[in-house]
Design an enzyme around this catalytic site. Structure first.
Site, PDB file in Angstrom:
ATOM      1  N   ARG A   1       6.822  70.763  -8.383  1.00 12.12           N
ATOM      2  CA  ARG A   1       6.341  71.909  -7.605  1.00 12.12           C
ATOM      3  C   ARG A   1       7.156  72.033  -6.321  1.00 12.12           C
ATOM      4  NH1 ARG A   1      -0.105  71.868  -7.466  1.00 12.12           N
ATOM      5  NH2 ARG A   1       0.110  74.075  -6.903  1.00 12.12           N
ATOM      6  N   PRO A   2       8.402  72.509  -6.450  1.00  8.31           N
ATOM      7  CA  PRO A   2       9.260  72.639  -5.267  1.00  8.31           C
ATOM      8  C   PRO A   2       8.753  73.738  -4.332  1.00  8.31           C
ATOM      9  CG  PRO A   2      10.274  73.681  -7.160  1.00  8.31           C
ATOM     10  CD  PRO A   2       9.038  73.011  -7.667  1.00  8.31           C
ATOM     11  N   ILE A   3       9.309  73.777  -3.130  1.00 12.58           N
ATOM     12  CA  ILE A   3       8.941  74.870  -2.212  1.00 12.58           C
ATOM     13  C   ILE A   3      10.186  75.635  -1.760  1.00 12.58           C
ATOM     14  CG2 ILE A   3       6.817  73.756  -1.369  1.00 12.58           C
ATOM     15  CD1 ILE A   3       8.411  73.024   1.177  1.00 12.58           C
ATOM     16  N   ASP A   4      11.213  75.604  -2.623  1.00  7.27           N
ATOM     17  CA  ASP A   4      12.475  76.282  -2.271  1.00  7.27           C
ATOM     18  C   ASP A   4      12.293  77.769  -1.989  1.00  7.27           C
ATOM     19  OD1 ASP A   4      11.899  76.166  -5.148  1.00  7.27           O
ATOM     20  OD2 ASP A   4      13.673  77.435  -5.334  1.00  7.27           O
ATOM     21  N   GLN A   5      11.399  78.419  -2.704  1.00  2.14           N
ATOM     22  CA  GLN A   5      11.206  79.855  -2.477  1.00  2.14           C
ATOM     23  C   GLN A   5      10.486  80.139  -1.154  1.00  2.14           C
ATOM     24  OE1 GLN A   5      12.580  82.199  -4.842  1.00  2.14           O
ATOM     25  NE2 GLN A   5      13.518  80.209  -5.255  1.00  2.14           N
TER      26      GLN A   5
ATOM     27  N   LYS B   1     -11.562  79.802  -3.768  1.00  2.00           N
ATOM     28  CA  LYS B   1     -10.853  78.685  -3.113  1.00  2.00           C
ATOM     29  C   LYS B   1      -9.450  79.124  -2.699  1.00  2.00           C
ATOM     30  CE  LYS B   1      -8.567  75.380  -5.520  1.00  2.00           C
ATOM     31  NZ  LYS B   1      -7.196  75.119  -5.072  1.00  2.00           N
ATOM     32  N   ASN B   2      -8.710  79.739  -3.617  1.00  2.00           N
ATOM     33  CA  ASN B   2      -7.299  80.007  -3.355  1.00  2.00           C
ATOM     34  C   ASN B   2      -7.078  81.168  -2.407  1.00  2.00           C
ATOM     35  OD1 ASN B   2      -6.664  77.802  -4.820  1.00  2.00           O
ATOM     36  ND2 ASN B   2      -6.149  78.915  -6.695  1.00  2.00           N
TER      37      ASN B   2
ATOM     38  N   ARG C   1     -13.093  69.562  -5.069  1.00  2.00           N
ATOM     39  CA  ARG C   1     -12.159  70.309  -4.222  1.00  2.00           C
ATOM     40  C   ARG C   1     -12.320  71.809  -4.438  1.00  2.00           C
ATOM     41  NH1 ARG C   1      -6.775  69.613  -5.873  1.00  2.00           N
ATOM     42  NH2 ARG C   1      -6.451  71.110  -4.196  1.00  2.00           N
TER      43      ARG C   1
ATOM     44  N   ARG D   1      -2.481  70.273  -0.961  1.00  2.00           N
ATOM     45  CA  ARG D   1      -1.181  70.914  -1.126  1.00  2.00           C
ATOM     46  C   ARG D   1      -1.136  72.236  -0.359  1.00  2.00           C
ATOM     47  NH1 ARG D   1       3.288  70.771  -3.902  1.00  2.00           N
ATOM     48  NH2 ARG D   1       4.322  72.754  -4.304  1.00  2.00           N
TER      49      ARG D   1
ATOM     50  N   ASP E   1      -4.741  78.339 -14.225  1.00  2.00           N
ATOM     51  CA  ASP E   1      -5.885  77.552 -13.735  1.00  2.00           C
ATOM     52  C   ASP E   1      -7.066  77.576 -14.696  1.00  2.00           C
ATOM     53  OD1 ASP E   1      -5.392  78.321 -10.202  1.00  2.00           O
ATOM     54  OD2 ASP E   1      -4.365  76.981 -11.584  1.00  2.00           O
TER      55      ASP E   1
ATOM     56  N   ILE F   1       3.589  78.028 -16.748  1.00  2.00           N
ATOM     57  CA  ILE F   1       3.723  78.015 -15.286  1.00  2.00           C
ATOM     58  C   ILE F   1       4.112  76.633 -14.783  1.00  2.00           C
ATOM     59  CG2 ILE F   1       2.543  78.456 -13.099  1.00  2.00           C
ATOM     60  CD1 ILE F   1       2.878  80.998 -14.737  1.00  2.00           C
TER      61      ILE F   1
ATOM     62  N   CYS G   1       2.445  66.010  -6.774  1.00  2.00           N
ATOM     63  CA  CYS G   1       1.340  66.759  -7.383  1.00  2.00           C
ATOM     64  C   CYS G   1       1.142  66.325  -8.828  1.00  2.00           C
ATOM     65  CB  CYS G   1       1.635  68.236  -7.338  1.00  2.00           C
ATOM     66  SG  CYS G   1       2.972  68.604  -8.417  1.00  2.00           S
TER      67      CYS G   1
END
Ligand code: EPZ
Length: 428
Positions: A122-126, A22-23, A397, A93, A305, A327, A117
């Site tokens: 779960r930021p997306i700053d990076q 999936k990922n 999913r 996501r 996971d 994590i 989420c």
């Protein structure tokens, strides 16, 4: 809502085939946009996140042809508008991978902020740090992330934390940038490597994927390709745990044993026997399951996971196990559901203390998210009595035909469709 009904207590036995990852798929499908020619993808898992990714491409103007159950031809040359609206992006996501690929192709991207989420902050700053390092200007325009660049110039990107998503997005944005990009403190997950291999098969120049330093020399164009997605390490690990929890005897096929090393090591410590072959693993349990401590880490450490699934197994082990989720800061939402089944778990922040109870009882439960839902399936398979699991859309999913695959292993599981079931917004 649809639900699973499981009559537990049956030992799983036989063979199960693992689907594509999936990922990896949710990163590779958007990456097709970077190619000027059609791409053929093989071993594509039939799961909801993949159908959402392909629906987004289709709505944007791509031509999609199914060549087989797990093979798809995608021609993204018809995509001209680098925009993914909220209505499409909110269901998944991983839609944030369209940011990197659209920026890499069009030097412009407008994608809805990823949904709230279930796993905590779960930021997306990076991700934005990587785009900015390449020369892009990033703004939040009423919930839409708007990114544009006059030109994308290779640069040094050092991530403050190990992040799969930002590593993938940085590769997608840098692959056609001018000059050399060096990503440091990069994620090393198998799906990061799979994306790099896919991009290189289109003519990209990426070196070092799978290590913590990835070097990308920008190229002018990317050609079409035919590419097979790797098997799903987490789906495989989930079936390994299900076999162990039912003291079964299962051959898990179409896997890459090296991707399962940390899972295999922990299962063997718990008392599970794992025999490795070229592309399969054979799981059996002879003696008692024993307490074991687990700490989730970036690859090659124990994968987050797999944390809900292995914690469920430890409920059946003798003694006290400690599980540390390092994590995400809210990945124990399944614990309340397991307690309904007789589990003895106490959670304090990132740490769960699990007292082995020897057996679980069937009960009605609700899946809070994808991997927590998978853990509840494992619990139901091992439990005495009937377990009903609601909100199984989370599970669907990421697990292709899970009830069919489990029935093939002798499980007593059926899916009961409840009228009026609607897919709610999910985001992981
Ligand atoms: C990917 O999520 C996976 N999702 C997750 O799998 C997986 O749990 C996670 O990687 C870790 O392996 C997909 O691949 C679609 P991260 P992602 O960025 O990319 C922090 C599943 O069950 N962080 O590696 O979102 C973040 O908060 C799903 O299949 C920042 O601080 O994970 C987290 O604490 C669930 N800033 C840590 O890094 C950022 O900009 C790891 O997140 C990005 C991340």
């Amino acid at each position: 809502m649809d639900k699973f009904i499981i009559k537990g207590g049956r030992r799983l036995s036989g063979e199960v085939e693992i689907s594509g990852a999936k990922n990896a798929a949710v990163a590779i499908i958007p990456a097709v946009i970077l190619s000027d020619e059609p791409c053929i993808l093989e071993n594509v898992p039939q799961i909801r996140d993949v159908s959402i990714s392909m629906k987004i491409l289709y709505e944007m103007g791509a031509d999609i042809t199914m060549l087989g159950k797990h093979t798809v031809k995608i021609d993204a040359s018809g995509i001209t508008e680098p925009i993914v609206p909220y209505e499409m992006a909110k269901h998944m996501r991983a839609s944030y991978y369209f940011l990197g690929t659209l920026l890499g192709k069009f030097k412009r991207a407008r994608v809805s902020m990823p949904g709230g989420c279930y796993l905590g902050d779960r930021p997306i700053d990076q991700h934005l740090k990587a785009f900015s390092a390449l020369g892009a200007n990033c703004t939040n325009d009423h919930g839409m992330i708007d990114i544009q660049a006059d030109s994308l110039i290779g640069n040094q990107i050092y991530f403050d934390c190990v992040t799969v998503g930002a590593t993938i997005n940085a590769m997608l944005a840098a692959v056609k940038a001018t000059g050399l990009t060096v990503i440091e403190n990069a994620a090393k997950e198998p799906h990061v490597v799979d994306l790099a291999n896919f991009l290189n098969s289109m003519g990209a120049d990426i070196m070092g994927a799978g290590t913590d330093v990835i070097k990308i020399r920008g190229v002018k164009r990317l050609r079409g390709t035919t590419y097979a997605i790797i098997p799903d390490q987490i789906e495989a690990g989930t079936y390994m745990v299900a076999a162990a929890a039912t003291r079964g005897d299962v051959l898990i096929k179409n896997v890459i044993p090296k991707h399962l090393e940390s899972i295999t090591a922990k299962l063997e410590k718990i008392g599970v026997s794992v025999e490795e072959f070229d592309d399969s693993v054979h799981v059996t349990v002879d003696g008692p399951l024993v307490k074991t401590n687990i700490k989730t880490m970036p690859h090659p450490g124990f994968p987050t996971d797999m944390q809900p699934q292995i914690s469920t197994l430890l409920c059946l082990a003798e003694g006290t196990s400690i599980v540390t989720e390092d994590i995400f800061n809210n990945r124990f939402r399944y614990v309340d559901e397991l307690r309904r089944m007789g589990a003895d778990i106490s959670v304090d922040g990132k740490v769960a203390v699990i007292e082995g109870v020897g057996k679980l009882m069937g009960a009605p439960v609700t899946a809070p998210d994808l991997r927590a839902g998978a853990a509840l399936v494992v619990a139901g398979l091992a439990a005495h009595g009937i377990t009903e699991i609601e909100d199984i859309y989370h599970i669907e999913r990421g697990y292709e035909n899970i009830e069919e695959k489990l029935r093939g292993l002798g499980a007593d599981i059926i899916k009961k469709s409840v009228p009026g079931s609607a897919v709610r917004k999910v985001a992981l």
